[in-house]
Design a protein around this motif. Sequence first.
Motif, PDB file in Angstrom:
ATOM      1  N   LEU B 301      22.534 -34.230  53.734  1.00 14.57           N
ATOM      2  CA  LEU B 301      23.019 -32.938  53.828  1.00 14.57           C
ATOM      3  C   LEU B 301      24.616 -32.679  53.488  1.00 14.57           C
ATOM      4  N   ARG B 302      25.438 -33.563  54.066  1.00 15.11           N
ATOM      5  CA  ARG B 302      26.820 -33.620  53.830  1.00 15.11           C
ATOM      6  C   ARG B 302      27.233 -33.918  52.415  1.00 15.11           C
ATOM      7  N   LEU B 303      26.281 -35.089  51.671  1.00 11.39           N
ATOM      8  CA  LEU B 303      26.880 -35.504  50.317  1.00 11.39           C
ATOM      9  C   LEU B 303      26.242 -34.395  49.369  1.00 11.39           C
ATOM     10  N   ALA B 304      25.243 -33.713  49.591  1.00 14.86           N
ATOM     11  CA  ALA B 304      24.784 -32.749  48.638  1.00 14.86           C
ATOM     12  C   ALA B 304      24.188 -31.553  49.294  1.00 14.86           C
ATOM     13  N   PRO B 305      25.000 -30.519  49.790  1.00 11.14           N
ATOM     14  CA  PRO B 305      24.007 -29.631  50.710  1.00 11.14           C
ATOM     15  C   PRO B 305      23.215 -28.865  49.824  1.00 11.14           C
ATOM     16  N   SER B 306      22.129 -28.459  50.368  1.00 13.17           N
ATOM     17  CA  SER B 306      21.248 -27.642  49.519  1.00 13.17           C
ATOM     18  C   SER B 306      20.088 -26.930  50.587  1.00 13.17           C
ATOM     19  N   PRO B 307      19.795 -25.850  50.294  1.00 12.15           N
ATOM     20  CA  PRO B 307      18.703 -25.444  51.217  1.00 12.15           C
ATOM     21  C   PRO B 307      17.366 -26.088  51.187  1.00 12.15           C
ATOM     22  N   VAL B 308      17.052 -26.763  49.983  1.00 14.86           N
ATOM     23  CA  VAL B 308      15.864 -27.692  49.966  1.00 14.86           C
ATOM     24  C   VAL B 308      16.116 -28.721  50.953  1.00 14.86           C
ATOM     25  N   VAL B 309      17.232 -29.149  50.889  1.00 14.35           N
ATOM     26  CA  VAL B 309      17.442 -30.433  51.796  1.00 14.35           C
ATOM     27  C   VAL B 309      17.282 -30.345  53.150  1.00 14.35           C
ATOM     28  N   LEU B 327      10.095 -25.415  63.450  1.00 14.11           N
ATOM     29  CA  LEU B 327       9.862 -24.231  63.205  1.00 14.11           C
ATOM     30  C   LEU B 327      11.317 -23.487  63.366  1.00 14.11           C
ATOM     31  N   ALA B 328      11.890 -23.470  64.358  1.00 13.19           N
ATOM     32  CA  ALA B 328      13.427 -22.980  64.858  1.00 13.19           C
ATOM     33  C   ALA B 328      13.998 -23.234  63.673  1.00 13.19           C
ATOM     34  N   LEU B 329      14.258 -24.499  63.031  1.00 12.71           N
ATOM     35  CA  LEU B 329      15.156 -24.773  62.055  1.00 12.71           C
ATOM     36  C   LEU B 329      14.694 -24.069  60.834  1.00 12.71           C
ATOM     37  N   LEU B 330      13.409 -24.149  60.502  1.00 11.10           N
ATOM     38  CA  LEU B 330      13.059 -23.579  59.307  1.00 11.10           C
ATOM     39  C   LEU B 330      13.135 -21.735  59.266  1.00 11.10           C
ATOM     40  N   ASP B 331      13.040 -21.270  60.570  1.00 13.05           N
ATOM     41  CA  ASP B 331      13.362 -19.928  60.777  1.00 13.05           C
ATOM     42  C   ASP B 331      15.025 -19.529  60.521  1.00 13.05           C
ATOM     43  N   GLU B 332      15.905 -20.511  60.780  1.00 13.99           N
ATOM     44  CA  GLU B 332      17.153 -20.290  60.550  1.00 13.99           C
ATOM     45  C   GLU B 332      17.600 -20.375  59.020  1.00 13.99           C
ATOM     46  N   LEU B 333      16.631 -21.010  58.071  1.00 14.29           N
ATOM     47  CA  LEU B 333      16.843 -20.887  56.910  1.00 14.29           C
ATOM     48  C   LEU B 333      16.253 -19.919  56.097  1.00 14.29           C
ATOM     49  N   ALA B 334      15.685 -18.885  57.084  1.00 13.13           N
ATOM     50  CA  ALA B 334      14.716 -17.704  56.430  1.00 13.13           C
ATOM     51  C   ALA B 334      15.671 -16.846  55.483  1.00 13.13           C
ATOM     52  N   GLY B 335      16.856 -16.701  55.607  1.00  9.70           N
ATOM     53  CA  GLY B 335      17.664 -15.926  54.884  1.00  9.70           C
ATOM     54  C   GLY B 335      18.439 -16.555  53.586  1.00  9.70           C
ATOM     55  N   GLU B 336      18.082 -17.835  53.107  1.00  9.64           N
ATOM     56  CA  GLU B 336      18.524 -18.342  52.176  1.00  9.64           C
ATOM     57  C   GLU B 336      17.593 -17.966  50.770  1.00  9.64           C
ATOM     58  N   PRO B 337      18.683 -17.391  49.901  1.00 11.56           N
ATOM     59  CA  PRO B 337      18.013 -16.774  48.645  1.00 11.56           C
ATOM     60  C   PRO B 337      16.931 -17.836  48.069  1.00 11.56           C
TER      61      PRO B 337
END
Lengths: 112, 393
Positions: B301-309, B327-337
């Motif tokens: 995630l540091r080397l190649a940050p991306s929502p998929v990673v 699930l808490a982490l996934l919900d944090e990503l809910a806004g990622e286009p």
Amino acid sequence: MKYMLLIHAAADQEPTCTVEDWMAHEREMRDAGVLVSGHSLADLVTATTVQVGPDGKRTVTDGPFAETREVLGGYTVIDVPDLDAALEWAAKCPGSRDGGAVVVRPIAEFGL
Amino acid sequence: MDVGQVFREERGRLLATLVKRFGDLDLAEEVTSDAIEAALRHWPVDGVPDRPGAWLLTTARRKAVDRLRRDQVHAARLALLQVEVDRSDPPAGGALPDERLELFFTCAHPALPAEDRGALVLRFLAGFTTPEVARAYLVPVTTMQQRIVRAKKKISQARIPFRVPDPHELPERLPGVLQAVYSIFTEGYAARRADLAGEAIRLARILRSLLPGEREVTGLLALLLLVHARRDARADLLEDQDRTRWDRDMIDEGSALAEQALTGGHGPYGVQAAINALHDEAPDFARTDWPQIVALYDVLLRLAPSPVVALNRAAAIAVRDGAEAGLALLDELAGEPKLRDYHPYRAARADLLHRLGRDAEAAQAYREAIALAGTGTEQDFLRRRLAAVEEKT
């Protein structure tokens, strides 16, 4: 091979490069023997557009004024062996920084 | 051995040598085909020459001279070429040049559209025909033809060079080449075409033989092997896969390469290879080294940050720390286009909701995933998951 570098400035960002930066860049191109020609353009408010319609009627309008975020501010023509060399010079151009962009276009060659 | 396969092997190498010599992709392609046609006519009758590569190269160069002689526009270049032919007939017994690395860098040049680079590598280095490339990328033949013609036009008219970048340029240019090969693999993976994925592995091997010292090239080859090793079992989720169907030899090779790729430094491909090595070497899902996998995802995630990673990291944390944390982490990503239309995101959420007993929400998430899933196989799989959840509610 000749390439034209079309130097676009960001309309919404002040460039940080100085006149000295531009002069140094020009000198570098001259010293390397790649500079063919180049000019910077006067402010966009001085631009005028001419179009001739199918009936031969001429339309002259003030502008164009940028809806675009980038404004053509000048050009350079260089003579270098290949695209990689042209991209290298484009990256050195002060106009490629501060939200600006340099578009590299090969100059068309007709025949041999 | 299939003659077509032999020529596919030779083709990329021959083409690269001719492109380097002539500086003209069209001419090089034409005479590569001419030479291979000639070989198909002569070899069955006269026998395969001692040095097939040298025979093909000499034949191709003669064909080039013939073609240029017929072509007035190129008359000026003929003189040059003739000199070249006289001077550079391969010395008997000497090693043939290998200029495929130059061609890799041309095909994956940043001035070409990213989505065309893999197609060009398949066409010029893997020896695919245009219809074969079109089938690989699931586009109509005419569309692929236009894309290749446009790319070739740009290569020749904008004069994209055939050269290996200088060492100081490599960090900027190598990722494009790696990405092109990786994209061929992912196309093959998504379409469940083992042949195409295998072709990507072959290309990664060629690349590694040309750039043995570049850790990310080694990392890419390791990653492809470690993912491909699970191909026969992948109809199931990782946790349900029959691990006896995994390809042990491929895992051993991939793991050794992954270790090599991460010795004395690391890059994104090497780190992904290491994550897959941990999966492939684990006796089962529960006894996988999840803390180490999460740590590697942190690095990635540091080397190649991306929502998929970030999504994959959340899935690993869900196993290490429980579904609630994941699930808490996934919900944090809910806004990622980027994740909005990405069905694995919905499916991962559905799985965790299901595990937490929130089956009505899980069913809804599965339905969203099904609507977004592209291929039939992927949809069928999600439908089975949905049916299992609905049965319980």
